[in-house]
Design a protein around this motif. Structure first.
Motif, PDB file in Angstrom:
ATOM      1  N   GLY A  42       0.820  -1.196   0.000  1.00  7.18           N
ATOM      2  CA  GLY A  42       0.000   0.000   0.000  1.00  7.18           C
ATOM      3  C   GLY A  42       0.858   1.250   0.000  1.00  7.18           C
ATOM      4  O   GLY A  42       2.011   1.240   0.452  1.00  7.18           O
ATOM      5  N   HIS A  43       0.281   2.333  -0.511  1.00  6.81           N
ATOM      6  CA  HIS A  43       0.967   3.627  -0.592  1.00  6.81           C
ATOM      7  C   HIS A  43       0.136   4.668   0.156  1.00  6.81           C
ATOM      8  O   HIS A  43      -1.091   4.675   0.064  1.00  6.81           O
ATOM      9  CB  HIS A  43       1.134   4.030  -2.060  1.00  6.81           C
ATOM     10  N   SER A  44       0.792   5.545   0.912  1.00 10.87           N
ATOM     11  CA  SER A  44       0.142   6.621   1.640  1.00 10.87           C
ATOM     12  C   SER A  44      -0.801   6.037   2.704  1.00 10.87           C
ATOM     13  O   SER A  44      -0.356   5.310   3.591  1.00 10.87           O
ATOM     14  CB  SER A  44      -0.582   7.551   0.666  1.00 10.87           C
ATOM     15  N   TYR A  45      -2.108   6.289   2.617  1.00 10.99           N
ATOM     16  CA  TYR A  45      -3.022   5.650   3.557  1.00 10.99           C
ATOM     17  C   TYR A  45      -2.997   4.132   3.394  1.00 10.99           C
ATOM     18  O   TYR A  45      -3.172   3.388   4.360  1.00 10.99           O
ATOM     19  CB  TYR A  45      -4.454   6.155   3.341  1.00 10.99           C
ATOM     20  N   PRO A  69       4.001   5.551   4.083  1.00 11.19           N
ATOM     21  CA  PRO A  69       2.773   5.412   4.878  1.00 11.19           C
ATOM     22  C   PRO A  69       2.462   6.705   5.637  1.00 11.19           C
ATOM     23  O   PRO A  69       3.358   7.434   6.054  1.00 11.19           O
ATOM     24  CB  PRO A  69       3.111   4.269   5.847  1.00 11.19           C
ATOM     25  N   SER A  70       1.197   6.985   5.825  1.00  6.45           N
ATOM     26  CA  SER A  70       0.756   8.204   6.508  1.00  6.45           C
ATOM     27  C   SER A  70       0.898   8.025   8.020  1.00  6.45           C
ATOM     28  O   SER A  70      -0.093   7.913   8.759  1.00  6.45           O
ATOM     29  CB  SER A  70      -0.693   8.510   6.127  1.00  6.45           C
ATOM     30  N   LEU A  71       2.131   8.023   8.482  1.00  6.84           N
ATOM     31  CA  LEU A  71       2.414   7.732   9.884  1.00  6.84           C
ATOM     32  C   LEU A  71       1.833   8.772  10.831  1.00  6.84           C
ATOM     33  O   LEU A  71       1.687   8.513  12.025  1.00  6.84           O
ATOM     34  CB  LEU A  71       3.929   7.622  10.093  1.00  6.84           C
ATOM     35  N   TRP A  72       1.495   9.939  10.336  1.00  4.84           N
ATOM     36  CA  TRP A  72       0.976  11.025  11.154  1.00  4.84           C
ATOM     37  C   TRP A  72      -0.489  10.825  11.517  1.00  4.84           C
ATOM     38  O   TRP A  72      -0.999  11.498  12.411  1.00  4.84           O
ATOM     39  CB  TRP A  72       1.106  12.349  10.389  1.00  4.84           C
ATOM     40  N   TRP A  73      -1.196   9.915  10.858  1.00  5.16           N
ATOM     41  CA  TRP A  73      -2.654   9.817  10.975  1.00  5.16           C
ATOM     42  C   TRP A  73      -3.087   9.558  12.429  1.00  5.16           C
ATOM     43  O   TRP A  73      -2.476   8.743  13.126  1.00  5.16           O
ATOM     44  CB  TRP A  73      -3.156   8.702  10.066  1.00  5.16           C
ATOM     45  N   ARG A 127       0.283  18.333  11.645  1.00  2.00           N
ATOM     46  CA  ARG A 127       0.408  16.988  12.195  1.00  2.00           C
ATOM     47  C   ARG A 127       1.360  16.137  11.352  1.00  2.00           C
ATOM     48  O   ARG A 127       2.119  15.334  11.894  1.00  2.00           O
ATOM     49  CB  ARG A 127      -0.968  16.334  12.275  1.00  2.00           C
ATOM     50  N   GLN A 128       1.310  16.298  10.052  1.00  2.00           N
ATOM     51  CA  GLN A 128       2.215  15.542   9.189  1.00  2.00           C
ATOM     52  C   GLN A 128       3.671  15.872   9.506  1.00  2.00           C
ATOM     53  O   GLN A 128       4.527  14.980   9.570  1.00  2.00           O
ATOM     54  CB  GLN A 128       1.910  15.854   7.725  1.00  2.00           C
ATOM     55  N   ARG A 129       3.945  17.161   9.711  1.00  3.59           N
ATOM     56  CA  ARG A 129       5.324  17.593   9.943  1.00  3.59           C
ATOM     57  C   ARG A 129       5.784  17.335  11.367  1.00  3.59           C
ATOM     58  O   ARG A 129       6.977  17.457  11.660  1.00  3.59           O
ATOM     59  CB  ARG A 129       5.447  19.075   9.591  1.00  3.59           C
ATOM     60  N   ALA A 130       4.853  16.972  12.246  1.00  3.27           N
ATOM     61  CA  ALA A 130       5.226  16.681  13.627  1.00  3.27           C
ATOM     62  C   ALA A 130       5.879  15.308  13.767  1.00  3.27           C
ATOM     63  O   ALA A 130       6.518  15.026  14.787  1.00  3.27           O
ATOM     64  CB  ALA A 130       3.990  16.756  14.530  1.00  3.27           C
ATOM     65  N   VAL A 131       5.729  14.452  12.764  1.00  5.30           N
ATOM     66  CA  VAL A 131       6.353  13.121  12.813  1.00  5.30           C
ATOM     67  C   VAL A 131       7.820  13.258  12.436  1.00  5.30           C
ATOM     68  O   VAL A 131       8.139  13.768  11.360  1.00  5.30           O
ATOM     69  CB  VAL A 131       5.636  12.145  11.859  1.00  5.30           C
ATOM     70  N   PRO A 159       9.258  12.246  -4.926  1.00  2.00           N
ATOM     71  CA  PRO A 159       8.225  12.768  -4.014  1.00  2.00           C
ATOM     72  C   PRO A 159       7.158  11.733  -3.702  1.00  2.00           C
ATOM     73  O   PRO A 159       7.130  10.631  -4.262  1.00  2.00           O
ATOM     74  CB  PRO A 159       7.646  13.970  -4.792  1.00  2.00           C
ATOM     75  N   HIS A 160       6.227  12.145  -2.846  1.00  2.00           N
ATOM     76  CA  HIS A 160       5.208  11.229  -2.332  1.00  2.00           C
ATOM     77  C   HIS A 160       4.375  10.591  -3.450  1.00  2.00           C
ATOM     78  O   HIS A 160       4.230   9.371  -3.492  1.00  2.00           O
ATOM     79  CB  HIS A 160       4.296  11.994  -1.375  1.00  2.00           C
ATOM     80  N   GLY A 161       3.831  11.384  -4.349  1.00  2.00           N
ATOM     81  CA  GLY A 161       2.960  10.845  -5.390  1.00  2.00           C
ATOM     82  C   GLY A 161       3.657   9.857  -6.318  1.00  2.00           C
ATOM     83  O   GLY A 161       3.201   8.714  -6.481  1.00  2.00           O
ATOM     84  N   PRO A 162       4.772  10.238  -6.949  1.00  2.00           N
ATOM     85  CA  PRO A 162       5.472   9.312  -7.850  1.00  2.00           C
ATOM     86  C   PRO A 162       6.016   8.064  -7.165  1.00  2.00           C
ATOM     87  O   PRO A 162       6.311   7.077  -7.835  1.00  2.00           O
ATOM     88  CB  PRO A 162       6.618  10.174  -8.406  1.00  2.00           C
ATOM     89  N   LEU A 163       6.137   8.109  -5.835  1.00  2.00           N
ATOM     90  CA  LEU A 163       6.632   6.915  -5.151  1.00  2.00           C
ATOM     91  C   LEU A 163       5.655   5.746  -5.268  1.00  2.00           C
ATOM     92  O   LEU A 163       6.057   4.588  -5.137  1.00  2.00           O
ATOM     93  CB  LEU A 163       6.920   7.223  -3.677  1.00  2.00           C
ATOM     94  N   LEU A 164       4.391   6.020  -5.538  1.00  2.00           N
ATOM     95  CA  LEU A 164       3.429   4.936  -5.717  1.00  2.00           C
ATOM     96  C   LEU A 164       3.900   3.982  -6.813  1.00  2.00           C
ATOM     97  O   LEU A 164       4.002   2.772  -6.606  1.00  2.00           O
ATOM     98  CB  LEU A 164       2.047   5.505  -6.042  1.00  2.00           C
TER      99      LEU A 164
END
Length: 208
Positions: A42-45, A69-73, A127-131, A159-164
């Motif tokens: 999986g990518h992101s969420y 992964p969206s570790l900040w969630w 919140r994303q940048r707090a991780v 970047p995040h998108g192309p990493l998929l």
């Protein structure tokens, strides 16, 4: 966390139960499945869900792959759940490949929120940048000590998108014996970026 988008979040456990009790058995009734190569990617969420599945059902899949992964969630809920992971039972190896790109690897400082962004969106970015940038590497270390064959793979400059797409090519290698078996190597050797991906997929972690 999804309130600023007007849609609910969560539901990982019912979805995982559906995969385990309905989707995979339905597939197994139609085509032969090798449980030794059963891979969840999986990518992101989706990457967050792969980590959640690993923590909840560490031996249903033999390989778990999480890309950015969206570790900040939910206040880094998954990171907190993995602070003291339960030891993985013996009998079959469980593999994790956690991949992160330029947005996490700290190649450049995060930009400020765009002008005119709403308060909810600005809070989500905060919140994303707090991780911490090293959170993914630290998670791999903790899971490795719990008995998971865990490895971290960085994608500098992606970047995040192309990493998929980039991570999917690696996961094809993770789930197959070799690029030749996957039918990918001859197609990928077409330019510098493609050759770089082939070098990544030849990582000994994947076929060692």
């Amino acid at each position: 966390d999804e309130g600023d988008r007007g849609r609910p979040g969560g539901g990982a456990d019912p979805f995982l139960d559906f995969i385990v009790t309905q989707a995979v058995p339905a597939l197994a009734a139609r085509v032969p499945l090798d449980p030794r190569r059963r891979t969840l990617w999986g990518h992101s969420y989706g990457g967050l869900f792969a980590l959640h599945a690993l923590l909840r059902r560490p031996q249903f899949f033999s390989r778990y792959a999480a890309a950015d992964p969206s570790l900040w969630w939910e206040g880094a809920l998954t990171l907190r759940a993995a602070e003291a992971p339960a030891p993985v039972a013996g009998g079959r190896e469980t593999t994790l490949l956690l991949m992160q790109g330029a947005s996490v690897e700290g190649e450049r400082p995060p930009p400020p929120p765009p002008a005119g962004v709403g308060a909810a969106r600005a809070e989500r970015l905060r919140r994303q940048r707090a991780v911490p940038p090293q959170a993914g590497r630290d998670l791999v270390g903790r899971l490795g000590r719990a008995g998971v064959r865990a490895e971290y793979l960085a994608f500098p400059g992606i970047p995040h998108g192309p990493l998929l797409a980039a991570s999917l090519l690696v996961v094809i290698g993770l789930a197959t014996p070799s690029p030749t078996v996957a039918g990918m190597e001859s197609r990928l050797i077409r330019g510098a970026r493609a050759q770089g991906i082939v070098r990544v997929t030849r990582h000994p972690f994947l076929w060692g």
